[in-house]
Design a protein around this motif. Sequence first.
Motif, PDB file in Angstrom:
ATOM      1  N   ARG A   1      12.085  -8.834 -35.088  1.00  8.71           N
ATOM      2  CA  ARG A   1      12.428  -8.059 -33.902  1.00  8.71           C
ATOM      3  C   ARG A   1      13.243  -6.835 -34.291  1.00  8.71           C
ATOM      4  NH1 ARG A   1      16.231  -7.984 -29.906  1.00  8.71           N
ATOM      5  NH2 ARG A   1      17.440  -9.668 -30.813  1.00  8.71           N
ATOM      6  N   ILE A   2      14.141  -6.990 -35.283  1.00  2.00           N
ATOM      7  CA  ILE A   2      14.926  -5.841 -35.747  1.00  2.00           C
ATOM      8  C   ILE A   2      13.996  -4.762 -36.286  1.00  2.00           C
ATOM      9  CG2 ILE A   2      16.591  -5.037 -37.466  1.00  2.00           C
ATOM     10  CD1 ILE A   2      18.000  -7.705 -37.270  1.00  2.00           C
ATOM     11  N   GLN A   3      13.058  -5.172 -37.148  1.00  2.00           N
ATOM     12  CA  GLN A   3      12.159  -4.193 -37.759  1.00  2.00           C
ATOM     13  C   GLN A   3      11.255  -3.554 -36.706  1.00  2.00           C
ATOM     14  OE1 GLN A   3      10.183  -4.840 -41.660  1.00  2.00           O
ATOM     15  NE2 GLN A   3       8.278  -4.720 -40.523  1.00  2.00           N
ATOM     16  N   ASN A   4      10.703  -4.362 -35.808  1.00  2.00           N
ATOM     17  CA  ASN A   4       9.808  -3.829 -34.785  1.00  2.00           C
ATOM     18  C   ASN A   4      10.536  -2.853 -33.868  1.00  2.00           C
ATOM     19  OD1 ASN A   4       7.251  -3.711 -33.382  1.00  2.00           O
ATOM     20  ND2 ASN A   4       8.196  -4.919 -31.763  1.00  2.00           N
ATOM     21  N   THR A   5      11.794  -3.170 -33.533  1.00  2.00           N
ATOM     22  CA  THR A   5      12.567  -2.282 -32.663  1.00  2.00           C
ATOM     23  C   THR A   5      12.912  -0.984 -33.378  1.00  2.00           C
ATOM     24  OG1 THR A   5      13.514  -4.172 -31.480  1.00  2.00           O
ATOM     25  CG2 THR A   5      14.672  -2.071 -31.275  1.00  2.00           C
ATOM     26  N   MET A   6      13.316  -1.080 -34.639  1.00  2.00           N
ATOM     27  CA  MET A   6      13.750   0.108 -35.373  1.00  2.00           C
ATOM     28  C   MET A   6      12.586   1.037 -35.705  1.00  2.00           C
ATOM     29  SD  MET A   6      16.751  -1.395 -37.876  1.00  2.00           S
ATOM     30  CE  MET A   6      17.500   0.208 -38.181  1.00  2.00           C
ATOM     31  N   ILE A   7      11.351   0.516 -35.657  1.00  3.86           N
ATOM     32  CA  ILE A   7      10.193   1.357 -35.980  1.00  3.86           C
ATOM     33  C   ILE A   7       9.286   1.496 -34.752  1.00  3.86           C
ATOM     34  CG2 ILE A   7       8.190   1.648 -37.491  1.00  3.86           C
ATOM     35  CD1 ILE A   7       9.728   0.016 -39.595  1.00  3.86           C
ATOM     36  N   GLY A   8       8.630   0.400 -34.365  1.00 10.80           N
ATOM     37  CA  GLY A   8       7.658   0.461 -33.271  1.00 10.80           C
ATOM     38  C   GLY A   8       8.277   0.742 -31.918  1.00 10.80           C
ATOM     39  N   GLU A   9       9.324   0.002 -31.561  1.00 18.55           N
ATOM     40  CA  GLU A   9       9.919   0.157 -30.237  1.00 18.55           C
ATOM     41  C   GLU A   9      10.671   1.487 -30.105  1.00 18.55           C
ATOM     42  OE1 GLU A   9       9.455  -2.252 -27.585  1.00 18.55           O
ATOM     43  OE2 GLU A   9       7.923  -2.620 -29.088  1.00 18.55           O
ATOM     44  N   LEU A  10      11.195   2.003 -31.226  1.00 13.37           N
ATOM     45  CA  LEU A  10      11.815   3.323 -31.174  1.00 13.37           C
ATOM     46  C   LEU A  10      10.768   4.382 -30.859  1.00 13.37           C
ATOM     47  CD1 LEU A  10      14.264   5.145 -31.501  1.00 13.37           C
ATOM     48  CD2 LEU A  10      13.807   5.245 -33.955  1.00 13.37           C
ATOM     49  N   GLY A  11       9.561   4.198 -31.419  1.00 10.97           N
ATOM     50  CA  GLY A  11       8.457   5.100 -31.087  1.00 10.97           C
ATOM     51  C   GLY A  11       8.124   5.035 -29.610  1.00 10.97           C
TER      52      GLY A  11
ATOM     53  N   PHE B   1       4.573 -10.158 -34.166  1.00 11.00           N
ATOM     54  CA  PHE B   1       3.705  -9.668 -35.242  1.00 11.00           C
ATOM     55  C   PHE B   1       4.532  -9.217 -36.443  1.00 11.00           C
ATOM     56  CE2 PHE B   1       1.455  -6.277 -37.466  1.00 11.00           C
ATOM     57  CZ  PHE B   1       0.244  -6.895 -37.744  1.00 11.00           C
ATOM     58  N   ASN B   2       5.599  -8.467 -36.197  1.00  8.19           N
ATOM     59  CA  ASN B   2       6.431  -7.993 -37.302  1.00  8.19           C
ATOM     60  C   ASN B   2       7.125  -9.134 -38.021  1.00  8.19           C
ATOM     61  OD1 ASN B   2       6.962  -4.840 -37.709  1.00  8.19           O
ATOM     62  ND2 ASN B   2       6.335  -5.224 -35.600  1.00  8.19           N
ATOM     63  N   GLY B   3       7.551 -10.149 -37.262  1.00  9.53           N
ATOM     64  CA  GLY B   3       8.157 -11.315 -37.899  1.00  9.53           C
ATOM     65  C   GLY B   3       7.178 -12.026 -38.827  1.00  9.53           C
ATOM     66  N   LEU B   4       5.945 -12.208 -38.353  1.00 13.30           N
ATOM     67  CA  LEU B   4       4.911 -12.844 -39.185  1.00 13.30           C
ATOM     68  C   LEU B   4       4.570 -11.979 -40.396  1.00 13.30           C
ATOM     69  CD1 LEU B   4       2.538 -14.088 -36.331  1.00 13.30           C
ATOM     70  CD2 LEU B   4       3.882 -15.544 -37.856  1.00 13.30           C
ATOM     71  N   LEU B   5       4.505 -10.673 -40.193  1.00 15.38           N
ATOM     72  CA  LEU B   5       4.151  -9.771 -41.285  1.00 15.38           C
ATOM     73  C   LEU B   5       5.210  -9.787 -42.387  1.00 15.38           C
ATOM     74  CD1 LEU B   5       2.072  -7.711 -42.259  1.00 15.38           C
ATOM     75  CD2 LEU B   5       3.375  -5.937 -41.075  1.00 15.38           C
TER      76      LEU B   5
ATOM     77  N   ILE C   1       3.578  -6.844 -24.277  1.00 11.57           N
ATOM     78  CA  ILE C   1       3.143  -6.196 -25.514  1.00 11.57           C
ATOM     79  C   ILE C   1       4.319  -6.095 -26.493  1.00 11.57           C
ATOM     80  CG2 ILE C   1       2.375  -3.988 -26.503  1.00 11.57           C
ATOM     81  CD1 ILE C   1       0.630  -3.654 -23.989  1.00 11.57           C
ATOM     82  N   SER C   2       5.507  -5.750 -26.003  1.00  7.03           N
ATOM     83  CA  SER C   2       6.686  -5.659 -26.875  1.00  7.03           C
ATOM     84  C   SER C   2       7.002  -7.002 -27.516  1.00  7.03           C
ATOM     85  CB  SER C   2       7.900  -5.165 -26.084  1.00  7.03           C
ATOM     86  OG  SER C   2       7.796  -3.791 -25.843  1.00  7.03           O
ATOM     87  N   LYS C   3       6.899  -8.073 -26.718  1.00  9.03           N
ATOM     88  CA  LYS C   3       7.156  -9.421 -27.261  1.00  9.03           C
ATOM     89  C   LYS C   3       6.151  -9.743 -28.359  1.00  9.03           C
ATOM     90  CE  LYS C   3       8.741 -13.713 -27.331  1.00  9.03           C
ATOM     91  NZ  LYS C   3       7.803 -14.310 -28.297  1.00  9.03           N
TER      92      LYS C   3
END
Length: 596
Positions: A140-150, A219-223, A212-214
Amino acid sequence: MKKKKESKIGYFSYFKGIIGWHVYSYIFLNILLGFLDGIGLAFFVPLLSIASGDVNKSGDSLGKLEFIIEGFDKLGIELNLTNALLFLTFLFGFKGIIYYFRIIYFSKLQLNAISKLRMKLVTGLESLSYSGFTKLDLGRIQNTMIGELGKLMGAFNSYFGALQHLIMLLTYIGLAFFSNWRFAILVAIGGALSNILYKFVNKYTKQKAREISKKGHDFNGLLIQALHNFKYLKATNYLPSFSKKLETNIYEQKDLNFKISKVGGIAESLREPMIITIIAVVIMIQLAFFNNSFSSIIVSLLLFYRALAHLVTLQNTWNGFLVSTSGVESFNTLMDEFKDYQENQTYSETIDNIGDIEIKNINLSFDGDKKVLDNINFTIKKNTSVAFVGESGAGKTTLANIISGLQHPDSGEVLVDGKSLYKTRLGAYRSHIGYITQEPVIFDDTVFNNVTFWSTKNETNLNRFRDIMNKVALKPFLENLPKKEDSPLGNNGILISGGQKQRVSIARELYKDVGLLVMDEATSALDSETERRIKNSIDMIHGQSTLLIIAHRLSTIKDVDIIYLMDKGKIIASGNFGELYEKSDKFKKMVELQEV
């Protein structure tokens, strides 16, 4: 995101907090553009009258906007075709300049906003405590700092796009009311009725966007897990099975995005039919019930056609904004958690040198009842060496984390030269610490930058680097590399062996010249000969720095000053290697099992 921020006004306050007073300048530019465009559009009607030779009635259809024509008389300018065309050319030329300025201005606001938000994330991550970090979901940290920031920046763009259309809409409506208020009211009612459809679209879109955010977090956690455990998954052929989890998530995200696209497509396709329908109905009512001529409503008709176009575009843009609001919510949730788990930065006292370390009555429990450390007391004298041994789960690493300023105990304190460690600025203390773990820390960069942590590449630093590489038995390795110290090590050191990775990580801490060196199973991945050479190198700094060693391989701690034997969070025995061997049956059994 908190409920008070989910309103249109709440979002305005939120984005204003990012770009400051510039939001009002942006609003002013849009009002100016709307006014210029509306005046220019209205002036086309008298222009057509002039072109047809009916100069006397050129202002009749403008209603109260007739002041445009009167302005020519007051300035003593004849209203002929040439002057009318010159006026329009100047008006739209000036509008073009303002339009260009608005584009450049907003571009700068965008860049400033994303830079500010990225810095907030970096600062939040930097201030995050280690114990807080362990409580957060890395995916969630990674997805927020990259995807969710976008997404957040998408929301930023859409919000100000919607604001732009709103201002243009209100400007056109204002001019239309000024020209023919009855006609304007009827069209406004029709526009309001069209908003019912968009309320449903907006609600549906926002719900799906959160889903979609969830899915993106998952997805980022699994990746991250797949990349971190790639070697294991590949070797065991578990990778195809794990990939199916990723594939499922991808298809679920695709379906959710398609559902949003379908609803958005319906709204977009109805845009022009709705505008024309509203205009047609209002014209019929105006002509049938108010006995107005068509010429008397033509300016209002033109203005309202533009206004309704902006209304529907506004509704579609707002729907696009709602797709991205999940990014705003994710960003703010993460920032709130960073704040909740941030390290205390209020203390002014610092520890600039590491002297005697006294551990007094340390207790720590995880999950409220699982006692990890139970009333720990001992002292580490400056520049001495100590080791913690015991079975897995005895509390060795947790105790080392507390001494390193990473894990705040539930009770008790750590005193460094008489100063209570957790009542000082921990960053100053940690700058004197080296930490070597069983899992080597290797950055995707060159050998030199990994060891020196991006120090300036001058002769002094190069000589120190080469000396350290020799101490950790990496001189032959370095000489055989094609680019020597400039050779890349790859992501997480994938281009070198496990033992080489460990030696590079050890070299980094020796290069740092620390006051306290913590080694948590640091030589576990090394062969006996390399371990012996590194042990000799560590022995060389014995007496120059305080050494704290956690080891299962007892051969590495034979010469330390004192060994603490731990069991179930308690220290059950202590002494040097010989003393502990004589007085502790448990330690003696450990030594004999390893044939030390």
